[in-house]
Motif scaffolding. Structure first.
Motif, PDB file in Angstrom:
ATOM      1  N   THR A  54      -3.582 -17.739  32.063  1.00  0.00           N
ATOM      2  CA  THR A  54      -3.607 -19.184  31.540  1.00  0.00           C
ATOM      3  C   THR A  54      -2.376 -20.063  31.752  1.00  0.00           C
ATOM      4  OG1 THR A  54      -3.619 -18.617  29.185  1.00  0.00           O
ATOM      5  CG2 THR A  54      -5.860 -18.786  30.190  1.00  0.00           C
ATOM      6  N   SER A  55      -1.256 -19.294  31.363  1.00  0.00           N
ATOM      7  CA  SER A  55      -0.008 -20.095  31.616  1.00  0.00           C
ATOM      8  C   SER A  55       1.222 -18.921  31.741  1.00  0.00           C
ATOM      9  CB  SER A  55      -0.004 -20.844  30.427  1.00  0.00           C
ATOM     10  OG  SER A  55       0.697 -20.097  29.300  1.00  0.00           O
ATOM     11  N   MET A  56       2.171 -19.373  32.224  1.00  0.00           N
ATOM     12  CA  MET A  56       3.342 -18.671  32.331  1.00  0.00           C
ATOM     13  C   MET A  56       4.651 -19.565  32.235  1.00  0.00           C
ATOM     14  SD  MET A  56       4.017 -16.286  35.819  1.00  0.00           S
ATOM     15  CE  MET A  56       5.477 -15.263  35.918  1.00  0.00           C
ATOM     16  N   GLU A  57       5.538 -19.216  31.367  1.00  0.00           N
ATOM     17  CA  GLU A  57       6.864 -20.046  31.407  1.00  0.00           C
ATOM     18  C   GLU A  57       8.130 -18.897  31.032  1.00  0.00           C
ATOM     19  OE1 GLU A  57       6.557 -21.810  26.912  1.00  0.00           O
ATOM     20  OE2 GLU A  57       5.214 -22.620  28.245  1.00  0.00           O
ATOM     21  N   THR A  58       9.200 -19.461  31.611  1.00  0.00           N
ATOM     22  CA  THR A  58      10.282 -18.666  31.613  1.00  0.00           C
ATOM     23  C   THR A  58      11.264 -19.031  30.571  1.00  0.00           C
ATOM     24  OG1 THR A  58      10.101 -18.324  33.698  1.00  0.00           O
ATOM     25  CG2 THR A  58      12.110 -17.906  32.960  1.00  0.00           C
ATOM     26  N   GLN A  59      11.754 -18.366  29.593  1.00  0.00           N
ATOM     27  CA  GLN A  59      12.582 -18.931  28.391  1.00  0.00           C
ATOM     28  C   GLN A  59      13.784 -17.890  28.766  1.00  0.00           C
ATOM     29  OE1 GLN A  59       9.861 -17.940  25.379  1.00  0.00           O
ATOM     30  NE2 GLN A  59       9.024 -20.076  25.423  1.00  0.00           N
ATOM     31  N   GLU A  79      16.006 -15.231  30.164  1.00  0.00           N
ATOM     32  CA  GLU A  79      16.014 -14.210  30.932  1.00  0.00           C
ATOM     33  C   GLU A  79      14.509 -13.562  30.620  1.00  0.00           C
ATOM     34  OE1 GLU A  79      18.903 -11.443  30.283  1.00  0.00           O
ATOM     35  OE2 GLU A  79      20.418 -12.750  31.249  1.00  0.00           O
ATOM     36  N   ARG A  80      13.796 -14.091  29.813  1.00  0.00           N
ATOM     37  CA  ARG A  80      12.128 -13.613  29.521  1.00  0.00           C
ATOM     38  C   ARG A  80      11.272 -14.589  29.799  1.00  0.00           C
ATOM     39  NH1 ARG A  80      12.834  -8.895  26.013  1.00  0.00           N
ATOM     40  NH2 ARG A  80      10.595  -9.002  25.603  1.00  0.00           N
ATOM     41  N   THR A  81      10.184 -13.815  30.013  1.00  0.00           N
ATOM     42  CA  THR A  81       8.892 -14.671  30.723  1.00  0.00           C
ATOM     43  C   THR A  81       7.728 -14.525  29.723  1.00  0.00           C
ATOM     44  OG1 THR A  81       9.652 -14.289  32.754  1.00  0.00           O
ATOM     45  CG2 THR A  81       7.237 -14.976  32.532  1.00  0.00           C
ATOM     46  N   ASN A  82       7.229 -15.655  29.216  1.00  0.00           N
ATOM     47  CA  ASN A  82       5.955 -15.613  28.329  1.00  0.00           C
ATOM     48  C   ASN A  82       4.743 -15.906  29.236  1.00  0.00           C
ATOM     49  OD1 ASN A  82       5.822 -15.184  25.582  1.00  0.00           O
ATOM     50  ND2 ASN A  82       5.349 -17.425  25.210  1.00  0.00           N
ATOM     51  N   LYS A 123       4.380  -6.898  37.221  1.00  0.00           N
ATOM     52  CA  LYS A 123       3.558  -5.761  36.715  1.00  0.00           C
ATOM     53  C   LYS A 123       2.811  -5.845  35.671  1.00  0.00           C
ATOM     54  CE  LYS A 123       7.098  -2.016  37.527  1.00  0.00           C
ATOM     55  NZ  LYS A 123       8.027  -0.829  36.874  1.00  0.00           N
ATOM     56  N   MET A 124       3.020  -6.735  34.745  1.00  0.00           N
ATOM     57  CA  MET A 124       2.367  -7.032  33.741  1.00  0.00           C
ATOM     58  C   MET A 124       0.920  -7.925  34.273  1.00  0.00           C
ATOM     59  SD  MET A 124       3.758  -5.968  30.951  1.00  0.00           S
ATOM     60  CE  MET A 124       4.637  -4.682  32.033  1.00  0.00           C
ATOM     61  N   ILE A 125       1.261  -8.850  35.149  1.00  0.00           N
ATOM     62  CA  ILE A 125       0.040  -9.659  35.638  1.00  0.00           C
ATOM     63  C   ILE A 125      -0.934  -8.793  36.278  1.00  0.00           C
ATOM     64  CG2 ILE A 125      -0.736 -11.578  37.245  1.00  0.00           C
ATOM     65  CD1 ILE A 125       2.326 -12.999  36.635  1.00  0.00           C
ATOM     66  N   ASP A 126      -0.416  -7.889  37.000  1.00  0.00           N
ATOM     67  CA  ASP A 126      -1.248  -7.058  37.908  1.00  0.00           C
ATOM     68  C   ASP A 126      -2.135  -6.136  36.983  1.00  0.00           C
ATOM     69  OD1 ASP A 126      -1.940  -5.600  40.207  1.00  0.00           O
ATOM     70  OD2 ASP A 126      -0.910  -3.861  39.577  1.00  0.00           O
ATOM     71  N   MET A 127      -1.257  -5.719  35.752  1.00  0.00           N
ATOM     72  CA  MET A 127      -2.008  -4.876  34.950  1.00  0.00           C
ATOM     73  C   MET A 127      -3.239  -5.456  34.221  1.00  0.00           C
ATOM     74  SD  MET A 127       0.044  -2.564  32.263  1.00  0.00           S
ATOM     75  CE  MET A 127       1.334  -1.877  33.478  1.00  0.00           C
ATOM     76  N   GLU A 135      11.787 -10.760  32.883  1.00  0.00           N
ATOM     77  CA  GLU A 135      11.396 -11.475  33.867  1.00  0.00           C
ATOM     78  C   GLU A 135      11.118 -10.600  35.316  1.00  0.00           C
ATOM     79  OE1 GLU A 135      12.947 -15.352  36.780  1.00  0.00           O
ATOM     80  OE2 GLU A 135      13.866 -14.989  34.864  1.00  0.00           O
ATOM     81  N   GLU A 136      11.883  -9.465  35.529  1.00  0.00           N
ATOM     82  CA  GLU A 136      11.594  -8.425  36.414  1.00  0.00           C
ATOM     83  C   GLU A 136      10.226  -7.808  36.304  1.00  0.00           C
ATOM     84  OE1 GLU A 136      14.933  -6.041  34.105  1.00  0.00           O
ATOM     85  OE2 GLU A 136      14.267  -8.119  34.447  1.00  0.00           O
TER      86      GLU A 136
END
Length: 298
Positions: free
Chosen positions: A122-127, A129-132, A109-113, A104-105
């Motif tokens: 197009t989508s973002m979901e948290t599973q 401790e990790r985010t997809n 950074k990934m979105i910015d990059m 998650e942390e």
């Protein structure tokens, strides 16, 4: 994706490979076409020693290069280029669905990059401790992205992408910002010279390696290219003053895989692939001729 394949014409031509001529490489590509259905090979502008090889992506083409390398072939390959199409009079480029799974942390950074490379989330979901995170991104934007994603996420990211469709051209994408450190001379790299240049950037060579003029020996910390002399030996004098004989402390070289090399190079660089080594070089080896070409390009 398409890539320029050409014969190895560097000063170290023929030292390590068995098959080095244009006939050998041409025959090998023809044989590959018989079993590799997604591959296309065309001669480059009526040249007999250059080919434009098109495939599904960087991985598809790098598997072919690695196979040829292990079979004893020597060749040079250019920067991967995406294949554009004109649809209804508009220039269109391939768009891919990109999925990044990170702790998650590191999500912001990934979105910015990815958005800097014209990607759209197009989508973002948290599973747990990790985010997809899912994006639509031009294929051009994926070149060189994997290394940056892994560095920014401390190796935690899981990344996958697949072709979606052709969409209108998204505009310019900023690629690698750092310049290259280019060898000025042909010869043996000395630890003394590398030690004195370490504050200028990261090196791709170890002391004692043979280099040639025009070879990219490291990455400059700034955005311009820098010509360096790594073949400079320490001048032997009979003066014995304190501090003159400091030990050279060499930071280990950056080792890149074939795929990382292909994603790393700029338009005016090639990857020289031989059975024993991989080197990055400038297309124009002579420094003065490179300057002239840059002036002509304006």
């Amino acid at each position: 994706m398409s890539m320029l394949f050409c014969i190895n014409d560097s000063p170290f031509f023929g030292k390590e490979g068995k098959f080095v001529t244009s006939r050998h490489i041409n025959d090998r590509l023809e044989r590959e076409l018989e079993k590799n259905l997604a591959l296309r090979v065309e001669p480059f502008e009526d040249s007999t020693d250059k080919w434009v090889v098109s495939g599904r992506g960087v991985l598809h083409l790098s598997v072919l290069i690695e196979t040829m390398r292990r079979e004893g072939y020597e060749l040079q390959v250019g920067q991967p280029q995406v294949i554009y199409k004109e649809i209804d009079g508009r220039k269109c480029e391939p768009i891919e669905e990109l999925t990044i799974n990170v702790p998650e942390e590191f999500a912001s950074k990934m979105i910015d990059m990815v958005t800097r490379r014209k990607g759209e989330m197009t989508s973002m979901e948290t599973q747990g401790e990790r985010t997809n995170i899912e994006f639509d991104i031009p294929s051009r934007g994926i070149i060189g992205l994997r290394t940056n994603v892994l560095t920014a996420s401390q190796g935690e990211a899981i990344m996958a992408h697949r072709f979606k469709e052709y969409q209108p051209y998204k505009g310019e994408i900023e690629r690698r910002v750092n310049g290259s450190m280019i060898s000025m001379d042909t010869g043996n790299a000395f630890a003394y010279a590398i030690d004195k240049l370490q504050d200028r950037g990261k090196f791709f060579i170890d002391p004692g390696e043979d280099v040639y003029a025009g070879q990219v020996v490291g990455e400059h910390v700034h955005d311009n290219d820098l010509v360096v002399n790594v073949c400079k030996a320490k001048q032997l004098t009979n003066v014995r003053a304190s501090g003159t004989d400091d030990k050279a402390r060499i930071i280990p070289k950056v080792v890149m895989s074939l795929e990382e090399c292909l994603e790393y190079i700029k338009e005016d660089e090639l990857v020289e692939v031989t059975p024993q080594s991989m080197r990055i070089r400038k297309i124009i080896l002579d420094h003065d001729q490179r300057k002239k070409a840059a002036i002509q390009r304006g």
